[in-house]
Design a protein around this motif. Sequence first.
Motif, PDB file in Angstrom:
ATOM      1  N   UNK A   8     -31.355   5.289 -29.070  1.00  0.00           N
ATOM      2  CA  UNK A   8     -30.866   6.650 -29.291  1.00  0.00           C
ATOM      3  C   UNK A   8     -30.044   7.110 -28.094  1.00  0.00           C
ATOM      4  N   UNK A   9     -28.929   7.763 -28.392  1.00  0.00           N
ATOM      5  CA  UNK A   9     -27.913   8.063 -27.388  1.00  0.00           C
ATOM      6  C   UNK A   9     -27.576   9.546 -27.389  1.00  0.00           C
ATOM      7  N   UNK A  10     -27.703  10.198 -26.236  1.00  0.00           N
ATOM      8  CA  UNK A  10     -27.381  11.619 -26.114  1.00  0.00           C
ATOM      9  C   UNK A  10     -25.967  11.761 -25.560  1.00  0.00           C
ATOM     10  N   UNK A  11     -25.066  12.280 -26.376  1.00  0.00           N
ATOM     11  CA  UNK A  11     -23.649  12.356 -26.012  1.00  0.00           C
ATOM     12  C   UNK A  11     -23.334  13.770 -25.543  1.00  0.00           C
ATOM     13  N   UNK A  12     -23.015  13.892 -24.264  1.00  0.00           N
ATOM     14  CA  UNK A  12     -22.826  15.213 -23.655  1.00  0.00           C
ATOM     15  C   UNK A  12     -21.867  15.111 -22.475  1.00  0.00           C
ATOM     16  N   UNK A  13     -21.575  16.250 -21.862  1.00  0.00           N
ATOM     17  CA  UNK A  13     -20.631  16.278 -20.736  1.00  0.00           C
ATOM     18  C   UNK A  13     -21.334  16.481 -19.397  1.00  0.00           C
ATOM     19  N   UNK A  14     -22.637  16.287 -19.354  1.00  0.00           N
ATOM     20  CA  UNK A  14     -23.394  16.484 -18.122  1.00  0.00           C
ATOM     21  C   UNK A  14     -22.987  15.469 -17.060  1.00  0.00           C
ATOM     22  N   UNK A  15     -22.681  15.950 -15.879  1.00  0.00           N
ATOM     23  CA  UNK A  15     -22.364  15.080 -14.753  1.00  0.00           C
ATOM     24  C   UNK A  15     -23.660  14.655 -14.069  1.00  0.00           C
ATOM     25  N   UNK A  16     -23.909  13.362 -13.977  1.00  0.00           N
ATOM     26  CA  UNK A  16     -25.092  12.873 -13.276  1.00  0.00           C
ATOM     27  C   UNK A  16     -24.941  13.102 -11.774  1.00  0.00           C
ATOM     28  N   UNK A  17     -23.699  13.219 -11.314  1.00  0.00           N
ATOM     29  CA  UNK A  17     -23.455  13.427  -9.894  1.00  0.00           C
ATOM     30  C   UNK A  17     -23.978  14.785  -9.428  1.00  0.00           C
ATOM     31  N   UNK A  18     -23.733  15.851 -10.205  1.00  0.00           N
ATOM     32  CA  UNK A  18     -24.178  17.172  -9.733  1.00  0.00           C
ATOM     33  C   UNK A  18     -24.956  17.987 -10.766  1.00  0.00           C
ATOM     34  N   UNK A 233     -24.412   7.856 -22.749  1.00  0.00           N
ATOM     35  CA  UNK A 233     -23.159   7.179 -22.417  1.00  0.00           C
ATOM     36  C   UNK A 233     -22.642   7.519 -21.018  1.00  0.00           C
ATOM     37  N   UNK A 234     -23.007   8.713 -20.492  1.00  0.00           N
ATOM     38  CA  UNK A 234     -22.529   9.047 -19.140  1.00  0.00           C
ATOM     39  C   UNK A 234     -23.225   8.247 -18.051  1.00  0.00           C
ATOM     40  N   UNK A 235     -24.250   7.465 -18.419  1.00  0.00           N
ATOM     41  CA  UNK A 235     -24.869   6.550 -17.450  1.00  0.00           C
ATOM     42  C   UNK A 235     -24.028   5.292 -17.267  1.00  0.00           C
ATOM     43  N   UNK A 236     -23.122   5.048 -18.195  1.00  0.00           N
ATOM     44  CA  UNK A 236     -22.307   3.836 -18.159  1.00  0.00           C
ATOM     45  C   UNK A 236     -20.962   4.061 -17.490  1.00  0.00           C
ATOM     46  N   UNK A 237     -20.786   5.240 -16.891  1.00  0.00           N
ATOM     47  CA  UNK A 237     -19.563   5.558 -16.159  1.00  0.00           C
ATOM     48  C   UNK A 237     -19.921   5.888 -14.702  1.00  0.00           C
ATOM     49  N   UNK A 238     -18.916   5.959 -13.853  1.00  0.00           N
ATOM     50  CA  UNK A 238     -19.109   6.407 -12.465  1.00  0.00           C
ATOM     51  C   UNK A 238     -18.211   7.603 -12.211  1.00  0.00           C
ATOM     52  N   UNK A 239     -18.615   8.440 -11.276  1.00  0.00           N
ATOM     53  CA  UNK A 239     -17.842   9.641 -10.927  1.00  0.00           C
ATOM     54  C   UNK A 239     -17.689   9.745  -9.404  1.00  0.00           C
ATOM     55  N   UNK A 240     -17.560   8.628  -8.756  1.00  0.00           N
ATOM     56  CA  UNK A 240     -17.502   8.604  -7.292  1.00  0.00           C
ATOM     57  C   UNK A 240     -16.339   9.416  -6.750  1.00  0.00           C
ATOM     58  N   UNK A 241     -15.282   9.552  -7.541  1.00  0.00           N
ATOM     59  CA  UNK A 241     -14.087  10.257  -7.081  1.00  0.00           C
ATOM     60  C   UNK A 241     -14.251  11.773  -7.069  1.00  0.00           C
TER      61      UNK A 241
END
Length: 302
Positions: A8-18, A233-241
């Motif tokens: 099960x996948x939660x699709x959202x715009x939450x930034x894991x960074x902040x 899905x946002x766990x499969x991306x990075x936001x280092x920038x």
Amino acid sequence: MRGTCFLTNDVETTSIVNGGLREDTGIKVWKEGLPVLLDLYDQYGVKATFFYIANFAKECPDIVKMVQAKGHEIACHGLTHRHDMAFDTMSFEQQLDHLKTAKAILEDISGEEVVSFRSPALRVNKDTPRALMEAGFRFDSSVAPQRMDMFMSLGSKGKLQWFGAPRTPYIASADNLARKGTSPVTEVPVSSFVLPYIGTMMRISPFLNRVTRTFLYWETRNTGKGINFLIHPNELITEEDLHLKTEKRASNYISYLLSDVLRRQLKQRNLGADAVRLFRQEIEYWNNKDYEFKRIKDYECR
């Protein structure tokens, strides 16, 4: 008896960074996270359930259509992921309006009935079952039985009821999703055993996640009980920038330190390609055990 595994996948715009809701994060989820996830599911013949924040889907309908085209279930994760509009803080009337609006948006995009729901941050209250019933939902996945890390999340007081929740899918009570009853809503709980079986724990401590997974396999291998693994899905991306500071969501300093600062630091481990590698291992584990990958809406509670 063949076991069942729900991915099960939660699709959202939450930034894991902040922890904030960010348009930039949503674009990365659409352009990077979802394509990688869908490709992974294709490789193993997985049919999964995707819980969408409806406002995000409204702004970017392609995130629904690209998933629907693969035969996955389109489900509801609420209208917004704003913590000041959490389900455990809303009245029955507010929840019902919220659910009807979100459901209508997703059904308009997908052209199919949406029957499954998961609340943002798994926050619900006694009015949520009735709101789900009146809005036309038949499945919920907002309970995590015997999960012990809720004290590091928002709405932790209301989650104490998880201690007494059944560990296998069940017909929920009309006034408590964490208890059995006679409502028309089937609860498909997120798997846990002290620690939750979710993408966050998979990334924070792959070893402890494997221990949890092994216990859940022993528990379900001869019973047909469903495994329900939750990932974003946002766990499969990075936001280092982005170089973002932690956003304060909690109402007091202690909660801020636990649920915002400490939890956020832990959650940033093994993002992006590392998360994809770890998640592939989870899929391969259940695939090798001959568990059947099902959508939530296809489950029949016996």
